[in-house]
Design an enzyme around this catalytic site. Structure first.
Site, mmCIF file in Angstrom:
data_model
loop_
_atom_site.group_PDB
_atom_site.id
_atom_site.type_symbol
_atom_site.label_atom_id
_atom_site.label_comp_id
_atom_site.label_asym_id
_atom_site.label_seq_id
_atom_site.Cartn_x
_atom_site.Cartn_y
_atom_site.Cartn_z
ATOM 1 N N HIS A 135 -58.788 -5.101 18.145
ATOM 2 C CA HIS A 135 -59.766 -4.391 17.315
ATOM 3 C C HIS A 135 -61.097 -4.174 18.035
ATOM 4 C CE1 HIS A 135 -61.154 -8.552 16.144
ATOM 5 N NE2 HIS A 135 -62.325 -7.960 16.165
ATOM 6 N N ASP A 183 -53.243 -8.619 17.576
ATOM 7 C CA ASP A 183 -54.655 -8.359 17.846
ATOM 8 C C ASP A 183 -55.051 -8.824 19.232
ATOM 9 O OD1 ASP A 183 -57.105 -7.273 17.269
ATOM 10 O OD2 ASP A 183 -57.868 -9.016 16.194
ATOM 11 N N GLY A 236 -69.076 -9.977 16.998
ATOM 12 C CA GLY A 236 -69.392 -9.924 18.427
ATOM 13 C C GLY A 236 -68.706 -11.021 19.203
ATOM 14 N N ASN A 237 -68.317 -12.107 18.509
ATOM 15 C CA ASN A 237 -67.568 -13.190 19.152
ATOM 16 C C ASN A 237 -66.106 -12.815 19.376
ATOM 17 O OD1 ASN A 237 -69.689 -15.488 17.769
ATOM 18 N ND2 ASN A 237 -68.867 -15.891 19.807
ATOM 19 N N SER A 238 -65.623 -11.777 18.700
ATOM 20 C CA SER A 238 -64.208 -11.410 18.794
ATOM 21 C C SER A 238 -63.792 -11.203 20.240
ATOM 22 C CB SER A 238 -63.941 -10.126 18.006
ATOM 23 O OG SER A 238 -64.104 -10.331 16.625
ATOM 24 N N LEU A 273 -63.621 -15.967 8.037
ATOM 25 C CA LEU A 273 -63.433 -15.807 6.601
ATOM 26 C C LEU A 273 -64.805 -15.949 5.963
ATOM 27 C CD1 LEU A 273 -61.188 -15.413 4.489
ATOM 28 C CD2 LEU A 273 -61.135 -17.879 4.215
ATOM 29 N N LEU A 276 -33.596 -10.762 15.882
ATOM 30 C CA LEU A 276 -32.531 -11.754 15.698
ATOM 31 C C LEU A 276 -31.523 -11.286 14.660
ATOM 32 C CD1 LEU A 276 -31.481 -14.603 16.390
ATOM 33 C CD2 LEU A 276 -32.948 -15.484 14.554
ATOM 34 N N GLY A 277 -32.014 -10.585 13.639
ATOM 35 C CA GLY A 277 -31.111 -10.071 12.607
ATOM 36 C C GLY A 277 -30.888 -11.034 11.468
#
Length: 452
Positions: free
Chosen positions: A104, A134, A206-208, A227, A263-264
């Site tokens: 992002h 992400d 900004g820490n992302s 959060l 894997l199914g």
């Protein structure tokens, strides 16, 4: 009396120590604890990332008319504006210039700049990104880069001390500290694959993409989300475990994308009630609810009702663990499954295969679907096993499908008020020259779209 005041003040000032400083040792002469030596080694490997994106500006129809502009002496409207964003990144391979950040942070960017701790600013190219986890990788051409040593994030424990390094609010390199509040956080709806480290180390916008390191300076996670009701830090931050980010990075470097195998099989969490029903002492695991015929799981002998307890030697806590482990495997890789069947342990081996996705160009279904690509929901997609329908894989801006209201990621669950399970069932409902009422799930909401 007042004449004595200046003399008293001068005397008091003279009594103050000239070179006052914080103590560097305790009363016994022992050095005070500090993170400074560790940070001197780690901070150079954390970078600031700045992006520029050209965004089309919606045109006013009146101002688009040359006659109207000339008559009213109106200025020419700009056709686009420049949007800027910022984030952080971590140098993972100093020799090759690979920097890991969040998807992002760089999503849709036309220009990516990397600012190093030594003051250099470099242009970066996008190697690849994976929206489901992400994680993104960019590359810079530079010498004398510093990279971090990687920890084994599976060994993290609640209570371990950690340090977050990043670029909050564009202030520049900032360090905050805290502890690991929880591990294995999932079900937050932030990403498609979730296995977060939760920390109370301060993480802000900004820490992302920045680093979460242990007290040895080893990288344990990539900071990615908080959060918060206000948008600021409230002591609940999340980081992608470095073991997951490392696997994703390897595929992005090799292929430019993540090629997930399937894997199914579908599974649900093993609850205490189900454990009692299956007469099991185990309290953790995943119950197999469905096995697709002809799939790797079917070929390996996995059956509905089996309890998966371990995958490749790793304990399985719940169904999310199964999805995360399989989602990180490459096509052709083997997975060893330890299961309980009728109270007895078994070991099964399967080789994950390429998903057999079924897609169709929208105009083959209905004229108003033109510009869209519609496909079945297959294993590896975030809503696989959670919802039945077909997914809009692409919706070209300005196309009939776009103008009708369809967007990439929409899930069509009903057509003309009939349930849609897959493309085959959609084809039975659609009449090319007749109106089509769609019930669409979009993120956490739902809406009706009329094609006519």
């Amino acid at each position: 009396m007042h004449k004595l005041l200046p003399a008293l003040l001068l005397a008091a000032a003279a009594a103050l120590p000239v070179h006052a400083a914080l103590p560097v040792a305790d009363s016994q002469g022992e050095p005070l604890p500090t993170l400074a030596p560790m940070l001197e080694q780690t901070v150079p490997a954390v970078v600031n990332i700045f992006t520029r994106t050209r965004v089309p500006v919606q045109q006013n129809p009146l101002l688009a008319d040359p006659f109207f502009r000339r008559f009213f002496d109106a200025p020419q409207q700009p056709r686009e504006r420049i949007a800027q964003s910022l984030g952080s990144g971590v140098v993972m391979d100093a020799a090759k210039g690979y920097v890991v950040t969040n998807h992002h942070v760089i999503n849709g960017a036309d220009e990516i700049s990397v600012h190093l701790a030594d003051g250099r600013t470099l242009q970066a190219e996008l190697v690849g990104s994976d929206p489901e986890t992400d994680v993104a990788v960019v590359k810079v051409a530079a010498e004398k880069l510093s990279a971090l040593q990687l920890a084994d994030s599976d060994q993290l424990r609640v209570g371990d001390f950690v340090v977050a390094i990043g670029n909050p609010f564009g202030l520049g390199q900032t360090v905050t500290s805290g502890i690991v509040s929880a591990v294995g956080r999932s079900g937050l709806g932030i990403e498609g694959y979730e296995d977060f480290i939760q920390t109370d180390a301060s993480i802000n916008p900004g820490n992302s993409g920045g680093a979460l390191v242990n007290l040895r300076g080893e990288l344990v996670g990539i900071n990615t989300a908080i959060l918060s009701q206000s948008g600021g830090n409230v002591g609940i931050g999340f980081a992608i475990p470095i073991n997951m980010a490392k696997e994703i990075m390897a595929q992005l470097v090799e292929h430019g994308e993540v090629r997930r195998g399937v894997l199914g099989a579908q599974a649900q969490d093993l609850t205490p009630e189900l454990a009692q029903a299956f007469d099991l002492n185990a309290q953790r695991g995943a119950v197999v609810t469905q096995v697709t015929a002809g799939s790797p799981a079917d070929k390996a002998g996995l059956k509905s009702g089996d309890i998966i307890t371990h995958l490749n030697g790793r304990p399985v806590r719940d169904a999310t663990d199964v999805r995360n482990v399989i989602g990180l495997l490459r096509i052709g890789q083997n997975v060893e499954m330890q299961v309980m069947r009728n109270g007895k342990p078994r070991t099964l081996n399967a080789m994950v295969e390429q998903p057999r996705a079924t897609t169709v160009n929208g105009d083959k279904l209905h004229p108003r679907f033109a510009g869209a690509i519609i496909g079945d929901i297959v294993e590896g997609m975030p809503f696989y096993g959670k919802i039945e329908g077909v997914v809009v894989l692409e919706a070209e801006p300005g196309s009939p499908a776009w103008r009708s209201g369809l967007r990439k990621g929409d899930v069509i669950v009903q057509a003309n008020r009939q349930d849609v399970a897959d493309l085959a069932s959609l084809r039975k409902v659609v009449r090319p020259n007749s109106p089509l009422l769609l019930n669409v799930q979009r993120r956490e909401g739902a809406l009706f779209i009329l094609l006519q």
